[in-house]
Design a protein around this motif. Structure first.
Motif, PDB file in Angstrom:
ATOM      1  N   PHE A  24      62.947 -29.836  55.883  1.00 59.36           N
ATOM      2  CA  PHE A  24      62.738 -31.270  55.739  1.00 59.36           C
ATOM      3  C   PHE A  24      61.384 -31.635  56.315  1.00 59.36           C
ATOM      4  O   PHE A  24      61.078 -31.306  57.453  1.00 59.36           O
ATOM      5  N   GLN A  25      60.571 -32.263  55.498  1.00 58.52           N
ATOM      6  CA  GLN A  25      59.250 -32.673  55.974  1.00 58.52           C
ATOM      7  C   GLN A  25      59.279 -34.148  56.311  1.00 58.52           C
ATOM      8  O   GLN A  25      59.846 -34.944  55.592  1.00 58.52           O
ATOM      9  N   ASN A  26      58.672 -34.479  57.418  1.00 63.16           N
ATOM     10  CA  ASN A  26      58.701 -35.862  57.857  1.00 63.16           C
ATOM     11  C   ASN A  26      57.443 -36.145  58.658  1.00 63.16           C
ATOM     12  O   ASN A  26      56.975 -35.291  59.397  1.00 63.16           O
ATOM     13  N   ASN A  57      71.458 -37.351  59.513  1.00 57.58           N
ATOM     14  CA  ASN A  57      71.474 -36.337  58.454  1.00 57.58           C
ATOM     15  C   ASN A  57      72.156 -35.037  58.896  1.00 57.58           C
ATOM     16  O   ASN A  57      72.709 -34.944  59.974  1.00 57.58           O
ATOM     17  N   GLY A  58      72.080 -34.054  58.029  1.00 54.46           N
ATOM     18  CA  GLY A  58      72.808 -32.802  58.244  1.00 54.46           C
ATOM     19  C   GLY A  58      74.008 -32.802  57.320  1.00 54.46           C
ATOM     20  O   GLY A  58      74.763 -33.762  57.270  1.00 54.46           O
ATOM     21  N   GLY A 108      66.051 -31.206  67.522  1.00 54.54           N
ATOM     22  CA  GLY A 108      65.701 -30.407  66.348  1.00 54.54           C
ATOM     23  C   GLY A 108      66.902 -29.807  65.649  1.00 54.54           C
ATOM     24  O   GLY A 108      67.981 -29.681  66.206  1.00 54.54           O
ATOM     25  N   PRO A 109      66.698 -29.436  64.384  1.00 55.40           N
ATOM     26  CA  PRO A 109      67.793 -28.961  63.544  1.00 55.40           C
ATOM     27  C   PRO A 109      68.190 -27.510  63.802  1.00 55.40           C
ATOM     28  O   PRO A 109      69.294 -27.107  63.447  1.00 55.40           O
ATOM     29  N   GLN A 114      69.914 -34.180  66.827  1.00 54.19           N
ATOM     30  CA  GLN A 114      70.144 -32.947  66.063  1.00 54.19           C
ATOM     31  C   GLN A 114      69.257 -32.752  64.842  1.00 54.19           C
ATOM     32  O   GLN A 114      69.622 -32.014  63.929  1.00 54.19           O
ATOM     33  N   GLY A 115      68.126 -33.418  64.817  1.00 55.80           N
ATOM     34  CA  GLY A 115      67.200 -33.133  63.714  1.00 55.80           C
ATOM     35  C   GLY A 115      67.558 -33.865  62.442  1.00 55.80           C
ATOM     36  O   GLY A 115      68.666 -34.342  62.265  1.00 55.80           O
TER      37      GLY A 115
END
Lengths: 424, 251
Positions: free
Chosen positions: A69-71, A250-251, A194-195, A220-221
């Protein structure tokens, strides 16, 4: 001698993909954990404890692909003075990490601590103690964790420690196990951000001695497709404080379990979480607080915002053992459903064997308050901004469980960003 | 400024006609009062003008400075200069009063193509205007209307009006639930906002509010229509004789 398990057994299929690391001091704990995994079997759809969450993708031999995922948002807590310990897809990254030295704290890595260690009394102990319900994914973690951080806090830690979990590989399958031991009167704030990986299995055992304070804040990213099963096992001594907050945006699948044993009098345990999910999102908070001491306070505050078919789960239990008088237990789980497709499933439980306690629990799900929305709009606030304001207000009770204002504001900013990206 | 012509409104949920042809014009700089018995449609008129859900306009029009209000979203009506002081202000837990007001002021400015007000300027202005309404710093920080007394809620409405500086203000039974002192305070707040560019529509059951907010024109509404229009003396007539006489007279 046990017969070799048949090949169609999902537990053995998963175990076949893993290799048990050798640490010396942890070997016995790992083997014992493996025996527990085999005894319990990995979770399946029929397990009561997984009634609302399908464990298949957490159990299957390999991790499902999770796109990166780019952010544009910078790193969370980027401006904060903290000790960074970075893992990339579950692998320690010395380059990006700070030196593992901090006043008041001794820090080691699970993968490198070959000698007998203070942690040998703890590693797998609180997890293995996780009585009453089987938690095979946690036992699997103890058996196969490739790395993790062992933190011994002897005093007031000079600054927060931040585990930063980067996700750079679409099929990474990470297993990390952390152990935190706080001596009497010691203090630590631990951040996790972070994820971590396409699939992340993480366990953390926290031993909070008498009078010690542990603050935990985690985010959690934002990866849409990552999956995670995490466990926190905490043991609380007298007059200790344990506060944990988790933000999940998300996730695809997240199962966060928190198991707290309050063993000393006058201790305080707060567990809180805020999650926002849009679309193919399943988030499960499972909490088990056991009161086994006098005059202790526990709070569980969980808020979920769900839209476009997102699913939220809360399973929360307060167990008050015989003799745990003057227990003050509170539990609330609420969801804000932004459309008719989303779902919230809750199973609040109280089990009380002491006669002089105050325990309460509540669970609700509802839509945006139309009266409040109209009131805001009638003052000129556009509908989508008014909805954001009301959504943040809904999450506020959980977010306010974070004592540190700087950390709290940083998370609120993330939430605002998410809401702006997920309007309409 | 506000032009309402032959306005017919029914409830969306049920086939019930509430407004049956309202004609009303409020000029800039004037205070109009609408009085009428319960169920005459006074509050419905205020809700329809501000854009609340649940009402269907079946006939007629309502314009603010020539702009069709009925076509606009509630927030667009606000940005166009319409303000409704609610009869029952809504409590919004978790949203700070100050945050709410600054968001509203800036959203309206943005909608009108104006610059946002800076945090410092906003703070200065709101403190000054809050002080005049005896609203303390604590009330500004607390969540919108949560734990406010009836009087505090109404004063908070007037504060919002003072900060948003609307062209056309509708006050829906702002006197309900207020004691005499609170009513005076609210009336002073309203009077301070009176100027030649601003119109007011004051909806009330009782004449007593009109002792403090002196109207230029008084309308009597009954069964979904304005049935009589006159000067301030009409309010006194209601006070002395009740609605029955007037209604009998126009029937």
């Amino acid at each position: 001698m046990a017969e070799p398990a048949p090949k169609s057994n999902p537990t053995e299929e998963r175990l076949d993909t893993l290799t048990m690391p050798q640490n010396g001091w942890a070997d016995a704990a790992r083997k014992a954990a493996l025996a527990r995994v085999r005894e319990m079997g990995l979770p399946g759809r029929r397990d009561e404890y997984w009634k609302f969450t399908r464990p298949d993708s957490l159990v299957q031999p390999t991790a499902p692909v999770a796109a990166l995922f780019q952010n544009e948002e910078g790193p969370l807590f980027g401006d904060l003075d903290r000790l960074k310990i970075v893992f990339v897809d579950g692998v320690f990254d010395a380059e990006q990490s700070d030196d593992l030295t901090l006043s008041g704290v001794r820090i080691d890595r699970l993968a490198e601590s070959a000698d007998i260690h203070w942690a040998s009394d703890l590693y797998g102990t609180l997890e293995g103690n996780g009585h009453y319900v089987p938690r095979p994914l946690a036992a699997l973690n103890t058996a196969y964790a490739t790395d993790g951080v062992l933190i011994h806090v002897t005093d007031k830690a000079e600054k927060p420690i931040n585990f930063i979990y980067l996700h750079e590989n679409e099929t990474s399958d990470a297993i990390l196990h952390h152990v935190v031991k706080l001596d009497p009167g010691a203090e630590l704030t631990l951040l996790e951000t972070g994820p971590a990986a396409a699939r992340f299995n993480k366990a953390m055992e926290v031993d909070v001695a008498d009078g010690a304070t542990f603050h935990h804040v985690r985010a959690q990213g934002r990866d849409h497709e990552r999956r995670a099963a995490t466990h926190i096992f905490a043991r609380l001594g007298a007059e200790s404080v344990f506060k944990s907050f988790t933000l999940t945006v998300n996730g695809r699948l997240t199962r966060n379990e928190c198991v707290i044993d309050i063993t000393g009098d006058d201790a305080v345990a707060h567990v809180a979480g805020a999650c926002v999910g849009d679309g193919d999102f399943h988030h499960d908070d499972t909490v088990f607080v056991t009161h086994d001491a006098l005059r202790c306070e526990s709070r569980q505050v969980f808020k979920k915002v769900l839209r476009n078919g997102a699913v939220g789960v809360f399973q929360g239990k307060i167990l008050v053992k015989e003799g745990a008088q003057k227990t003050d237990g509170y539990q609330i789980s609420q969801s804000l459903l932004l459309d008719d497709d989303s779902q919230f499933l809750a199973k609040p439980e109280l089990e009380i064997y002491a006669d002089d306690v105050a325990c309460s629990h509540g669970s609700t799900s509802g839509a945006i308050d139309e009266e409040a929305l109209f009131y805001l709009r009638s003052r000129g606030v556009p509908a989508e901004i008014a909805t954001d304001l009301l959504t943040l207000a809904f999450l506020a009770e959980a977010v306010e469980e974070i004592e540190d204002e700087v950390l709290r504001d940083a998370l609120v900013e993330r939430l605002q960003g998410w809401l702006e990206r997920h309007r309409g | 400024m506000l032009n309402i012509k032959n306005l017919h409104v029914q409830l969306e949920e049920e086939d019930k006609q509430i407004l049956k042809g309202v004609d009303l014009t409020v000029e800039a700089g004037k205070v109009h009062a609408i009085m009428g018995p319960n169920g005459s449609g006074k509050s419905t008129l205020s809700y329809v003008l501000s854009g609340r859900d649940g009402y269907e306009v079946t006939e007629g029009e309502a314009k603010l400075d020539g702009e069709d209000l009925l076509e606009m979203e509630p927030e667009e009506r606000a940005a166009a200069g319409l303000f409704l002081a609610f009869q029952y202000p809504v409590e919004i837990p978790g949203v700070g009063n100050m945050t709410f007001l600054r968001t509203a002021v800036n959203a309206q400015r943005k909608a009108r193509g104006e610059d946002e007000i800076s945090a410092a300027d906003f703070l200065k202005v709101i403190r000054e205007r809050a002080k005049a309404l005896k609203i303390d710093a604590d009330m500004l920080k607390r969540p919108v209307n949560v734990g406010f007394s009836g009087g505090e809620k109404k004063r908070n409405e007037i504060l919002q009006m003072a900060m948003l500086e609307p062209k056309m203000c509708i006050l829906d039974e702002t006197d309900s639930g207020l004691d005499v002192d609170a009513m005076k305070l609210v009336a002073e707040g309203v009077n301070a906002l009176r100027n030649e560019g601003r119109g007011f529509l004051v909806i009330t059951h009782y004449q007593r509010l009109l002792d403090h907010i002196k109207p230029d024109v008084v309308h009597i509404m009954a069964d979904g229509k304005i049935v009589k229009t006159g000067g301030p003396e009409l309010a006194l007539e209601v006070e002395n004789n009740g609605y029955a006489d007037i209604l009998a007279e126009v029937a």
